[in-house]
Structure formats: structure tokens, C-alpha cells
Design a protein around this motif. Structure first.
Motif, PDB file in Angstrom:
ATOM      1  N   ILE A  59       1.055  -0.986   0.309  1.00  0.00           N
ATOM      2  CA  ILE A  59      -0.106   0.279   0.083  1.00  0.00           C
ATOM      3  C   ILE A  59       0.771   0.966   0.117  1.00  0.00           C
ATOM      4  N   ARG A  60       0.524   2.155  -0.717  1.00  0.00           N
ATOM      5  CA  ARG A  60       1.345   3.078  -0.769  1.00  0.00           C
ATOM      6  C   ARG A  60       0.373   4.295  -0.214  1.00  0.00           C
ATOM      7  N   PRO A  61       0.918   5.983   0.286  1.00  0.00           N
ATOM      8  CA  PRO A  61      -0.106   6.783   0.827  1.00  0.00           C
ATOM      9  C   PRO A  61       0.708   8.017  -0.671  1.00  0.00           C
ATOM     10  N   VAL A  62      -1.563   8.315  -0.571  1.00  0.00           N
ATOM     11  CA  VAL A  62      -1.351   9.576  -1.346  1.00  0.00           C
ATOM     12  C   VAL A  62      -1.606  10.582  -0.976  1.00  0.00           C
ATOM     13  N   VAL A 105      -9.885  13.181   5.080  1.00  0.00           N
ATOM     14  CA  VAL A 105      -9.600  11.508   4.000  1.00  0.00           C
ATOM     15  C   VAL A 105      -8.720  11.182   3.193  1.00  0.00           C
ATOM     16  N   ILE A 106      -8.043  10.181   4.182  1.00  0.00           N
ATOM     17  CA  ILE A 106      -7.393   9.656   3.810  1.00  0.00           C
ATOM     18  C   ILE A 106      -6.360   8.519   2.356  1.00  0.00           C
ATOM     19  N   LYS A 107      -5.907   8.997   1.653  1.00  0.00           N
ATOM     20  CA  LYS A 107      -6.344   8.312   0.307  1.00  0.00           C
ATOM     21  C   LYS A 107      -5.429   7.795   0.000  1.00  0.00           C
ATOM     22  N   ILE A 108      -5.285   6.369  -0.296  1.00  0.00           N
ATOM     23  CA  ILE A 108      -4.526   5.851  -0.355  1.00  0.00           C
ATOM     24  C   ILE A 108      -3.699   3.857  -2.033  1.00  0.00           C
ATOM     25  N   GLN A 109      -3.028   3.979  -1.956  1.00  0.00           N
ATOM     26  CA  GLN A 109      -3.290   2.736  -3.432  1.00  0.00           C
ATOM     27  C   GLN A 109      -3.177   1.681  -3.494  1.00  0.00           C
ATOM     28  N   LEU A 110      -3.770   1.147  -4.243  1.00  0.00           N
ATOM     29  CA  LEU A 110      -3.452  -0.124  -4.365  1.00  0.00           C
ATOM     30  C   LEU A 110      -2.856  -0.865  -5.186  1.00  0.00           C
ATOM     31  N   PRO A 111      -2.019  -1.658  -5.363  1.00  0.00           N
ATOM     32  CA  PRO A 111      -1.319  -2.470  -6.863  1.00  0.00           C
ATOM     33  C   PRO A 111      -2.893  -2.801  -8.310  1.00  0.00           C
ATOM     34  N   THR A 112      -3.732  -3.707  -7.131  1.00  0.00           N
ATOM     35  CA  THR A 112      -4.409  -3.893  -8.588  1.00  0.00           C
ATOM     36  C   THR A 112      -6.005  -4.467  -7.624  1.00  0.00           C
ATOM     37  N   GLN A 113      -7.240  -4.242  -8.289  1.00  0.00           N
ATOM     38  CA  GLN A 113      -8.376  -4.888  -7.717  1.00  0.00           C
ATOM     39  C   GLN A 113      -8.683  -5.469  -7.039  1.00  0.00           C
ATOM     40  N   PHE A 114      -7.849  -7.103  -7.169  1.00  0.00           N
ATOM     41  CA  PHE A 114      -8.160  -7.889  -6.446  1.00  0.00           C
ATOM     42  C   PHE A 114      -7.887  -8.031  -4.813  1.00  0.00           C
ATOM     43  N   PHE A 115      -6.377  -6.206  -5.072  1.00  0.00           N
ATOM     44  CA  PHE A 115      -6.635  -6.033  -3.280  1.00  0.00           C
ATOM     45  C   PHE A 115      -7.257  -4.916  -3.159  1.00  0.00           C
ATOM     46  N   TRP A 116      -7.506  -4.581  -3.372  1.00  0.00           N
ATOM     47  CA  TRP A 116      -9.026  -3.030  -2.962  1.00  0.00           C
ATOM     48  C   TRP A 116     -10.525  -4.432  -2.654  1.00  0.00           C
ATOM     49  N   LYS A 160     -12.386   9.284   6.685  1.00  0.00           N
ATOM     50  CA  LYS A 160     -12.751   8.021   5.692  1.00  0.00           C
ATOM     51  C   LYS A 160     -11.126   7.976   4.840  1.00  0.00           C
ATOM     52  N   LEU A 161     -11.568   6.206   4.274  1.00  0.00           N
ATOM     53  CA  LEU A 161     -10.240   6.426   3.834  1.00  0.00           C
ATOM     54  C   LEU A 161     -10.792   5.731   2.257  1.00  0.00           C
TER      55      LEU A 161
END
Length: 439
Positions: free
Chosen positions: A10-13, A19-30, A54-55
């Protein structure tokens, strides 16, 4: 291992206005994190940021906008409603959700001999919807072969190339439910007008329209209106039009107007490609021997191939184990329904008895000799694992014994293997011999 697998990537954006925005590598992770860790994350966010916290998740490998891909951990009732697909008309407005899954695209649909015609036709329709002779486009084939993926890929491509077109995807059940609700609320005309103004209508599992006479009649008129207006109609089914028993002959005739293309089970090379593609999508690193083993033992269902990878990843993560060939064998035995059709109880008994040098007819006798009892119990154990036969049927193959004897035999093998390394090794060798016959 759980942290390394699911949280390390996971990477913070950003962090703005609670509101915390993070980045996930794939839809499956989500999907995995939302299903398994949503409660924990929600509790943490509420504890630190309060009720307004919120996240949001952004998928790294998707090109769609953030609003299409984010979910909120702190879901309100309005949030939940907003995520529920709806294609119902409202006060004459044409704003709607196409209900298309952005993951279903042509570039991640693996091409093979079994889907060559369907895939080529889908591409042609995407370039010129409603203007080809492939209208309607009727895709049919067994469960888990990629029909839904393909028909939604058409919709996604059309929206990309022709953003002004109104594209709707829905299941037959959803269409029927909406029709019933329209009847109950006296909005049938509004319902019909809505669908008659669609540019591309994609309906999944049209076979479930069989037996629903009023819904068939309504769909017949919508179909005619769309077709006459040169609007694209795309349908999927588990069987060809001529085999849709209980369907209005007028509809069956119209289903044959365009092109009906089947999707066949994937060949070995295609199964290998699918597994490698999905493993990369899920962020998994698996060896070629594991890929080849799965491809050799799951032969008729793409969904089972994907399910095998997901279950391997989940099992390895939750139990802090590596993804190994032994784990692959275990998972395949649990989920691969198509591999339980190649062997009979007699086949298994023959393999076991030949390996143990025991006459086959002896395992059906009432003798209590140790070597005979072992061969009988092992035969019952593997018959239960590798065939679809009931316990009663298995018992009848071994001298008319009842199901409780089979249960006892299977339990005995399971228990004794834990303490008897020799028996565990014997079971492993026999399993390898049996699986050579299932490929």
C-alpha cells in the motif's frame, strides 16, 4: 506474512479534510482488504479521525477516474445506496450507471482457439456498434468460460470510443426484478421508454428469461424497437438459441438474426496463459511447475483457475505459509470439480491394489488381514476424494459395506497419517499415481 502480503504494497497518496487516500496495486487487493479488513480499518479511522474520517482506495493499474474506483471505509446509508447499480429511469432523465465492471477489458481477455470467433466478433462490434451484421450478438457456453468478461469488455470499449452512447449491462434477473417493480409502481411505460432509448443493451444469462411470459413479451417489443433503430443488442447464455426451452419462438427467431458464437473450454496453452496473467494481476509469484500442475488438473472452467489462485494466496497468507506445489495439490483437490470424472471406484481400487501387490477381489472379502484392510481403507479414502460417488455407493463396491464403514476407513487414514510417516509417504505416492490418471 499477512502484513507483507496485504499492507506492505500500500502507498499513501494524500490526507486532506479528514480523508486519507491510499493506492493499492490491483483491484484484487481492493476487494480482499475491503472484505477481510474493512471493520478493523474503519475502527482505526474512527478512533483517530472521528466520525467524519474516511479512507479512499485508488487502484494503481486502472486508468479510470478516482470516483469510479474508490470506496469509503466509513460507509453511510447514502454511500451504500450510491454503490448499488441502478438503471431505473427517474423523471425522464437519462443519467444512469452502465453497471460495467472496469476490470473486464479486451487487453486482459486471453485469446485462444475456443473463443476465437467470439473474440473477433466482439472487437468488430466495439468498433461499429449497431452497424454490423452481428446484431444481436449471442454468446453462449458453459459456466466460467469468460462470457461475462467478453460482453462487458465490448461495453467498456464502446464507452471509451463513443462516450456519447448509452450503454447498459445487466443480468436477466435484474431486468425481471425491475420490470416487476415497474408494474407495482405503475411505471411500465416509463420502464419501456428507458430501455428503448439505450444505444447498447447487454444482458447476461438470457436463459433465465425462460418461463417468464410477461417479461419475454416486454423484452420482445424492446428488442424490436432497438433492432429497428440499429441499436446494438448483446446477449449471453449457457446454451445456443435453439436449446432455450420455454422461450417464446418469436424471441428465439430474433436471437438467430445476428451471430451466435460459442466459447469452448480453454486448451492447455490458454490455461497456462490465463494462470500467469491472473497471478501477475494478483501480485503472486508462483513457479512453472505449480502453474503446469493447476493447468493440467483444472481443464474446463476459467473461473476455477482463478479461484484456485485466490484460494492459494489466501491460504498461504492466513497460515503464514509459502505457495508450494503441495499447497496447489490440496487446493486443486478441494475446488476442481472437473477432475472428479475421469476415474471410477474400480480404477482407484486397481491402482491401490497393484501398488500394494494385493489381489483386487480380496478387498471385497470379509478378511481382516492387515494388508487387505489397508488396501481396502486406502481405496475407500481415495474413492471418496477423487470420485463423485456417495459413501453408500463406495461401500457397496467393497463387499456391500455400509457408509459408516467408509467414514471409519477415511477417518482412520487421516488420523494414522499424522503419526505414521510411512503411511503418509505411502498416501503421497499413491496420490501421485492416481493423479497421473486424472490429467
Amino acid at each position: 506474512m499477512t502484513f507483507n502480503t496485504w499492507f506492505l504494497p500500500i502507498r499513501p497518496v494524500s490526507f486532506e479534510e479528514n480523508v486519507i487516500k491510499i493506492q493499492l496495486p490491483t483491484q484484487f487487493f481492493w476487494e480482499w482488504i475491503d472484505e477481510h479488513y474493512n471493520h478493523i480499518l474503519n475502527k482505526a479511522i474512527q478512533s483517530v479521525l472521528g466520525p467524519q474520517g474516511k479512507l479512499t482506495y485508488i487502484i494503481a493499474d486502472e486508468k479510470e477516474t478516482e470516483s469510479d474506483l474508490k470506496i469509503s471505509v466509513a460507509k453511510s446509508n447514502d454511500d451504500i445506496k450510491a454503490q448499488t447499480p441502478s438503471v431505473k429511469p427517474s423523471n425522464g432523465n437519462t443519467t444512469f450507471n452502465s453497471n460495467l465492471n472496469p476490470r473486464y477489458r479486451f487487453d486482459n481477455f486471453i485469446k485462444g482457439e475456443g473463443n476465437q470467433l467470439a473474440r473477433a466478433t466482439a472487437g468488430a462490434i466495439s468498433d461499429n456498434p449497431g452497424e454490423t451484421s452481428f446484431n444481436p450478438f449471442f454468446v453462449y457456453g458453459g459456466v466460467g468460460l469468460g462470457k461475462t468478461h467478453l460482453i462487458q469488455a465490448i461495453g467498456n470499449r464502446i464507452i471509451e470510443k463513443f462516450p456519447e452512447k448509452k450503454v447498459i449491462y445487466l443480468s436477466t434477473d435484474s431486468f425481471t426484478v425491475e420490470f416487476v417493480e415497474a408494474i407495482q409502481s405503475n411505471r411500465v411505460n416509463e420502464f419501456q421508454n428507458f430501455y428503448r432509448n439505450i444505444d447498447v443493451l447487454i444482458i447476461d444469462d438470457i436463459q433465465f428469461l425462460t418461463g417468464k411470459e410477461k417479461t419475454q413479451d416486454l423484452f420482445f417489443h424492446i428488442f424490436n424497437t432497438l433492432h429497428q433503430a440499429r441499436k446494438q443488442i448483446i446477449l449471453s447464455s449457457d446454451r445456443p438459441p435453439k436449446e432455450l426451452k420455454g422461450m417464446d419462438e418469436r424471441l428465439i427467431s430474433r436471437f438467430k438474426w445476428g451471430l451466435a458464437a460459442d466459447i469452448q473450454p480453454p486448451e492447455y496453452e490458454m490455461r497456462i496463459a490465463i494462470l500467469k496473467n491472473k497471478a501477475e494481476e494478483f501480485g503472486m509469484t508462483i513457479s512453472n511447475d505449480i502453474v503446469e500442475y493447476i493447468a493440467s488438473n483444472i481443464t474446463s472452467n476459467i473461473r476455477e483457475l482463478e479461484g484456485c489462485l485466490i484460494k492459494m494466496l489466501a491460504t498461504a497468507s492466513l497460515n503464514s505459509k509459502d505457495i508450494s506445489l503441495d499447497l496447489a495439490r490440496k487446493i486443486v483437490r478441494e475446488i476442481a470439480s472437473d477432475r472428479k470424472v475421469n476415474l471410477s471406484i474400480d480404477d482407484i481400487t486397481k491402482i491401490v491394489c497393484e501398488y500394494l501387490n494385493v489381489p483386487e477381489n480380496k478387498v471385497r472379502d470379509k478378511t481382516r488381514k492387515k494388508e487387505i484392510v489397508l488396501a481396502r481403507q486406502l481405496s475407500m479414502y481415495f474413492a471418496k476424494e477423487y470420485t463423485k460417488s456417495s459413501l453408500k455407493t463406495i461401500g457397496l463396491h467393497f463387499g456391500g459395506r455400509d457408509h459408516s464403514t467408509v467414514i471409519h476407513a477415511c477417518n482412520s487414514i487421516e488420523v494414522e497419517m499424522k503419526d505414521d510417516l510411512h503411511l503418509a509417504e505411502l498416501v503421497g505416492k499413491l496420490r501421485s499415481k492416481i493423479e497421473l490418471h486424472t490429467s
